[in-house]
Scaffold this motif. Structure first.
Motif, PDB file in Angstrom:
ATOM      1  N   GLY A 101       0.820  -1.207   0.101  1.00 38.58           N
ATOM      2  CA  GLY A 101       0.008   0.067   0.078  1.00 38.58           C
ATOM      3  C   GLY A 101       0.762   1.048  -0.077  1.00 38.58           C
ATOM      4  N   SER A 102       0.286   2.333  -0.431  1.00 38.61           N
ATOM      5  CA  SER A 102       0.917   3.421  -0.443  1.00 38.61           C
ATOM      6  C   SER A 102       0.974   4.444   0.989  1.00 38.61           C
ATOM      7  N   ILE A 103       2.075   4.740   1.061  1.00 35.13           N
ATOM      8  CA  ILE A 103       2.393   5.323   2.426  1.00 35.13           C
ATOM      9  C   ILE A 103       2.616   7.249   2.015  1.00 35.13           C
ATOM     10  N   TRP A 104       2.083   7.961   2.920  1.00 40.24           N
ATOM     11  CA  TRP A 104       2.216   9.345   2.945  1.00 40.24           C
ATOM     12  C   TRP A 104       3.185  10.043   3.997  1.00 40.24           C
ATOM     13  N   LEU A 105       3.985  10.818   3.529  1.00 38.79           N
ATOM     14  CA  LEU A 105       4.860  11.171   4.648  1.00 38.79           C
ATOM     15  C   LEU A 105       4.927  12.579   4.246  1.00 38.79           C
ATOM     16  N   ALA A 106       5.031  13.541   5.706  1.00 40.11           N
ATOM     17  CA  ALA A 106       5.220  14.832   5.740  1.00 40.11           C
ATOM     18  C   ALA A 106       6.611  15.149   5.355  1.00 40.11           C
ATOM     19  N   VAL A 107       6.712  16.396   4.352  1.00 34.64           N
ATOM     20  CA  VAL A 107       8.272  16.704   3.930  1.00 34.64           C
ATOM     21  C   VAL A 107       8.866  17.340   5.084  1.00 34.64           C
ATOM     22  N   SER A 108       8.231  17.995   5.965  1.00 41.47           N
ATOM     23  CA  SER A 108       9.040  18.455   7.023  1.00 41.47           C
ATOM     24  C   SER A 108       9.704  17.661   7.826  1.00 41.47           C
ATOM     25  N   GLY A 109       9.282  16.418   8.013  1.00 44.77           N
ATOM     26  CA  GLY A 109      10.124  15.238   8.540  1.00 44.77           C
ATOM     27  C   GLY A 109      11.037  14.345   8.114  1.00 44.77           C
ATOM     28  N   LEU A 110      11.359  14.885   6.730  1.00 41.98           N
ATOM     29  CA  LEU A 110      12.512  13.955   5.775  1.00 41.98           C
ATOM     30  C   LEU A 110      13.765  14.608   5.731  1.00 41.98           C
ATOM     31  N   PRO A 111      14.806  13.569   5.149  1.00 42.12           N
ATOM     32  CA  PRO A 111      15.814  14.183   4.959  1.00 42.12           C
ATOM     33  C   PRO A 111      15.867  15.326   3.900  1.00 42.12           C
ATOM     34  N   PRO A 112      16.735  16.169   3.836  1.00 42.11           N
ATOM     35  CA  PRO A 112      16.579  17.262   2.963  1.00 42.11           C
ATOM     36  C   PRO A 112      17.152  16.917   1.429  1.00 42.11           C
ATOM     37  N   HIS A 113      17.486  15.667   1.222  1.00 37.97           N
ATOM     38  CA  HIS A 113      18.034  15.414  -0.164  1.00 37.97           C
ATOM     39  C   HIS A 113      17.355  14.176  -0.809  1.00 37.97           C
TER      40      HIS A 113
END
Length: 415
Positions: free
Chosen positions: A276-288
């Motif tokens: 299944g698809s997972i949705w992630l917040a940009v604010s909590g991700l590595p910058p690159h």
């Protein structure tokens, strides 16, 4: 979990209807037996009846006592995983044999008592319009003091316990923007303000944003004449907000269409289900992007299984690293979603410059969506999103909204 500070107002504020009516109280029937029982007993004119299906993620012990009750027949739910919580839940949930009608009467009496205790201050310099608006407010059960100039308004704010300021934008001697900005003691004070104006809705929206950015608690900016239905909806949001806010930490969010098909779930790569698809917040991700790509590969995920969720506060267009992350991810097959939970700042620039597939609309926008003017900025934003082929989803984790009504309005599903 992407929204850690969003507050849900008492499960849901009200049943949505196409008819121009207002119900301060809602009855949620959790099964066919209770639904038919309420219909047979007769639904009071102050209440709306809504048939809904229990969800295992409901917080049974919270949130129903403010403006709604839930009625159920225990036999219809025996054996369900949520049955023990349902039977143990307290105020607001009633079995068929409980005095649920008395519960309804208590709720509507609490509402009227609150209205009678809310002191409204109306600033309107036009004699005829002021008298009409004051009368309309008083007929709703609210005490209303009417003043016709800025000095009298400030005096009343100093001397009285004002709970709501309804303010005309265009005054003969001084506009309301200058009046409020000139008295910083009311910034960040929390005083609820409703702006009224005969101007174009775009100008009214601009005034609302200006005062909001300055720290004023502007509930809404409405075109004249003031409609009782719009005011009652705003009053109900004000009534529910401070008394029965529920923080939604820990509640898993799943994006679904109206047919119930699961489109994805907020979460993390480590805690995600294997399919299944997972949705992630940009604010909590590595910058690159290369770092994120490596993490996807580490967990056996492909880019097309990922949706990145962008919030305005991420400032994607102003931060080169985040813009590159979103752009490179999109080129690799990652889908993009925009989260909009505030009508004060509408990110038209992000809508045009990033290839979004989804738009998630927050709970606090629901009332505005129900009554938005055709020429408002929010209406233009929503229409532009539709023109771009972006699918819209309403904040409805407890599956209580009228799906048929919102589907007719072009909404794709819930989250």
């Amino acid at each position: 979990m992407i929204i850690t500070e969003e507050e849900l107002l008492a499960l849901l504020e009200e049943d949505v209807s196409l008819a121009p009516v207002f119900h301060p109280v809602t009855v949620y029937a959790l099964d066919a037996v209770s639904y038919q029982a309420v219909k047979a007993a007769g639904v009071p004119d102050y209440a709306s009846l809504h048939r809904t299906q229990p969800d295992p993620q409901w917080r049974w012990e919270e949130g129903l006592a403010s403006s709604a009750i839930a009625l159920f027949d225990p036999a219809a739910h025996a054996g369900e995983p949520y049955f023990p919580q349902l039977m143990a839940a307290g105020q607001g949930l009633y079995q068929m044999t409980d005095p649920w009608q008395e519960g309804l009467q208590a709720l509507v009496q609490r509402w009227h008592t609150w209205l009678a205790g809310l002191q409204v201050l109306l600033l309107e310099d036009h004699p005829f319009q002021g008298a009409c608006i004051q009368q309309e407010i008083q007929e709703l059960g609210l005490p209303c003091q009417w003043v016709q100039d800025g000095a009298s308004c400030l005096q009343a704010l100093e001397q009285e316990q004002i709970g709501l300021l309804i303010c005309d934008l265009s005054l003969a001697e001084q506009d309301a923007i200058s009046l409020l900005l000139g008295h910083p003691q009311y910034r960040h004070s929390g005083l609820p303000i409703i702006l009224l104006s005969a101007h174009d809705q775009t100008l009214i929206d601009g005034a609302r944003r200006l005062l909001h950015d300055a720290g004023f608690n502007v509930l809404a900016a409405l075109a004249k004449p003031l409609k009782s239905l719009d005011l009652l909806r705003l009053l109900k949001s004000l009534y529910l907000g401070p008394q029965h806010s529920i923080r939604m930490r820990g509640l898993k969010r799943t994006i679904r269409n109206w047919q119930g098909e699961r489109l994805g779930q907020f979460g993390s790569l480590t805690g995600a289900s294997p399919s299944g698809s997972i949705w992630l917040a940009v604010s909590g991700l590595p910058p690159h992007w290369e770092q994120l790509k490596a993490r996807l590969e580490q967990h056996g995920r492909l880019p097309n299984e990922l949706t990145l969720v962008v919030h305005k506060r991420d400032q994607v267009l102003n931060q080169s690293d985040r813009f590159a992350l979103v752009l490179q991810g999109s080129m690799a097959g990652v889908r993009l979603a925009l989260l909009l939970d505030n009508g004060q700042h509408l990110p038209f620039d992000e809508l045009e410059r990033l290839p979004f597939q989804h738009l998630l609309l927050g709970q606090h926008l629901l009332q505005e969506l129900e009554s938005m003017a055709a020429d408002s900025l929010l209406s233009r934003f929503i229409n532009r999103a539709r023109e771009l082929g972006i699918a819209l989803y309403l904040d409805d984790p407890f599956n209580l909204l009228d799906s048929g009504l919102w589907q007719d309005r072009g909404i794709s599903g819930r989250w």
